[in-house]
Design a protein around this motif. Structure first.
Motif, PDB file in Angstrom:
ATOM      1  N   SER A 116      20.467 -26.454   0.284  1.00  0.00           N
ATOM      2  CA  SER A 116      19.280 -27.321   0.383  1.00  0.00           C
ATOM      3  C   SER A 116      19.497 -28.671  -0.289  1.00  0.00           C
ATOM      4  CB  SER A 116      18.066 -26.613  -0.242  1.00  0.00           C
ATOM      5  OG  SER A 116      17.738 -25.455   0.486  1.00  0.00           O
ATOM      6  N   GLN A 117      20.213 -28.667  -1.424  1.00  0.00           N
ATOM      7  CA  GLN A 117      20.459 -29.924  -2.120  1.00  0.00           C
ATOM      8  C   GLN A 117      21.370 -30.832  -1.300  1.00  0.00           C
ATOM      9  OE1 GLN A 117      22.037 -27.172  -2.707  1.00  0.00           O
ATOM     10  NE2 GLN A 117      24.176 -27.782  -2.767  1.00  0.00           N
ATOM     11  N   ALA A 151      19.184 -32.439   1.401  1.00  0.00           N
ATOM     12  CA  ALA A 151      18.370 -33.518   0.833  1.00  0.00           C
ATOM     13  C   ALA A 151      19.204 -34.788   0.676  1.00  0.00           C
ATOM     14  CB  ALA A 151      17.788 -33.081  -0.513  1.00  0.00           C
ATOM     15  N   ARG A 178      18.527 -38.457   2.504  1.00  0.00           N
ATOM     16  CA  ARG A 178      18.365 -39.706   1.743  1.00  0.00           C
ATOM     17  C   ARG A 178      19.390 -40.750   2.150  1.00  0.00           C
ATOM     18  NH1 ARG A 178      17.678 -35.836  -2.659  1.00  0.00           N
ATOM     19  NH2 ARG A 178      15.441 -35.628  -3.105  1.00  0.00           N
ATOM     20  N   THR A 230      14.173 -26.068   3.943  1.00  0.00           N
ATOM     21  CA  THR A 230      14.880 -25.781   2.691  1.00  0.00           C
ATOM     22  C   THR A 230      14.540 -24.378   2.205  1.00  0.00           C
ATOM     23  OG1 THR A 230      13.111 -26.687   1.304  1.00  0.00           O
ATOM     24  CG2 THR A 230      14.797 -28.231   2.067  1.00  0.00           C
ATOM     25  N   THR A 256      13.015 -28.656  -3.698  1.00  0.00           N
ATOM     26  CA  THR A 256      13.825 -29.596  -2.923  1.00  0.00           C
ATOM     27  C   THR A 256      12.976 -30.319  -1.892  1.00  0.00           C
ATOM     28  OG1 THR A 256      15.772 -28.195  -3.210  1.00  0.00           O
ATOM     29  CG2 THR A 256      15.861 -29.835  -1.454  1.00  0.00           C
ATOM     30  N   MET A 257      12.083 -29.585  -1.228  1.00  0.00           N
ATOM     31  CA  MET A 257      11.233 -30.213  -0.225  1.00  0.00           C
ATOM     32  C   MET A 257      10.305 -31.252  -0.862  1.00  0.00           C
ATOM     33  SD  MET A 257      10.567 -30.403   3.004  1.00  0.00           S
ATOM     34  CE  MET A 257      11.134 -28.914   3.825  1.00  0.00           C
ATOM     35  N   LEU A 310      11.651 -34.608  -1.124  1.00  0.00           N
ATOM     36  CA  LEU A 310      11.801 -35.345   0.137  1.00  0.00           C
ATOM     37  C   LEU A 310      10.467 -35.848   0.673  1.00  0.00           C
ATOM     38  CD1 LEU A 310      14.344 -32.980   1.944  1.00  0.00           C
ATOM     39  CD2 LEU A 310      14.821 -35.232   0.977  1.00  0.00           C
ATOM     40  N   THR A 324       9.490 -37.153   4.697  1.00  0.00           N
ATOM     41  CA  THR A 324       8.966 -36.158   5.634  1.00  0.00           C
ATOM     42  C   THR A 324       7.442 -36.172   5.700  1.00  0.00           C
ATOM     43  OG1 THR A 324       8.716 -34.378   4.003  1.00  0.00           O
ATOM     44  CG2 THR A 324      10.893 -34.635   5.009  1.00  0.00           C
TER      45      THR A 324
END
Length: 268
Positions: free
Chosen positions: A87-88, A91, A95, A105, A110-111, A114, A118
């Protein structure tokens, strides 16, 4: 002398004229040949052909590939392409401007990071942790406490990876100190290390263990376990935002949930 010269000039002019007409005919055919595929592309767009690019946590690999196949059968004209990673890593790609329509994710942290890239996130599934060991459990691992043994080679996901954070949370709650021989970039790498015999034990998601016949499992008690939450969201830069929202809604609805549940995921 003058007569033959004039006849030669007339003949040359007629030849040049014929060549020009032939050249115009060839050019005309070439233009038609170029326009035909362009027209075909335009007709595909008019018919609504759509390719959705989905970035998803590594632990969703098998389930989303199966879900994608089902979704494409049910939604003619839509194609799904997947890219799986920790997940990282996803991300970081977003970016840096990686083109995509959907991101999913393995954690809400993590979400949340973002949020600027998003739309609103929707939880599509949940998961639990388990311990994986070699088939037959030759090192006699009985539970979380054994992961602190000095004679055991344990591999975990890195702390910045959701699976690594969940494992750290579970081990801390149990009061077990583990010194892993390696910290991996995603949960599938942890699974691979144990499956290849490069480690004696590891902590992965229940769904990952179920997808690999080269490992056995040692359950983590419910009271000691962690709940992994999987949110999905449409990227602001998506060129197919409506179709991307439809796909997430489908994953959350009965058809998608059947696939996810069959893979071992829990209801959102």
């Amino acid at each position: 002398m003058a007569g033959p010269h004039r006849r030669g000039s007339d003949s040359s002019r007629r030849n040049r004229s014929r060549r020009r007409r032939a050249l115009r005919a060839v050019v005309g055919l070439s233009v038609v040949a170029l326009l035909v595929p362009l027209a075909a592309c335009g007709s595909d767009e008019e018919e609504g052909a759509t390719t959705l690019r989905v970035l998803a946590a590594a632990s969703l690999t098998d389930a989303l590939e199966e879900a994608g196949a089902v979704y494409e059968r049910e939604h003619e004209g839509t194609e799904l392409t997947f890219s799986f990673a920790g997940s990282q890593e996803l991300a970081a790609q977003i970016r840096q401007g990686a083109p995509a329509d959907v991101v999913a994710t393995a954690d809400t942290t993590t979400m949340a990071g973002l949020r600027a890239q998003t739309g609103p996130a929707t939880v599509i599934a949940k998961n639990r942790l388990t311990i994986v060991v070699a088939p037959g459990n030759p090192e006699r691992v009985r539970g979380l406490d054994d992961l602190g043994r000095d004679d055991l080679k344990v591999v975990l996901a890195a702390p910045e990876v959701p699976a690594g954070r969940y494992a750290a949370e579970v081990l801390q709650k149990r009061g077990v100190e583990v010194h892993p021989v390696s910290e991996e970039p995603n949960v599938r790498a942890v699974l691979g290390k144990v499956g290849l015999g490069e480690a004696d034990a590891g902590v992965v998601y229940v769904t990952d263990a179920a997808s690999n016949d080269k490992v056995a499992t040692v359950p983590v008690p419910e009271e000691s376990n962690a709940v992994a939450v999987y949110p999905a969201a449409v990227l602001n830069e998506s060129e197919h935002a409506a179709a991307a929202r439809d796909f997430i809604a489908w994953l959350r609805a009965a058809p998608g949930q059947r696939v996810l549940r069959a893979a071992g995921f829990q209801a959102p």
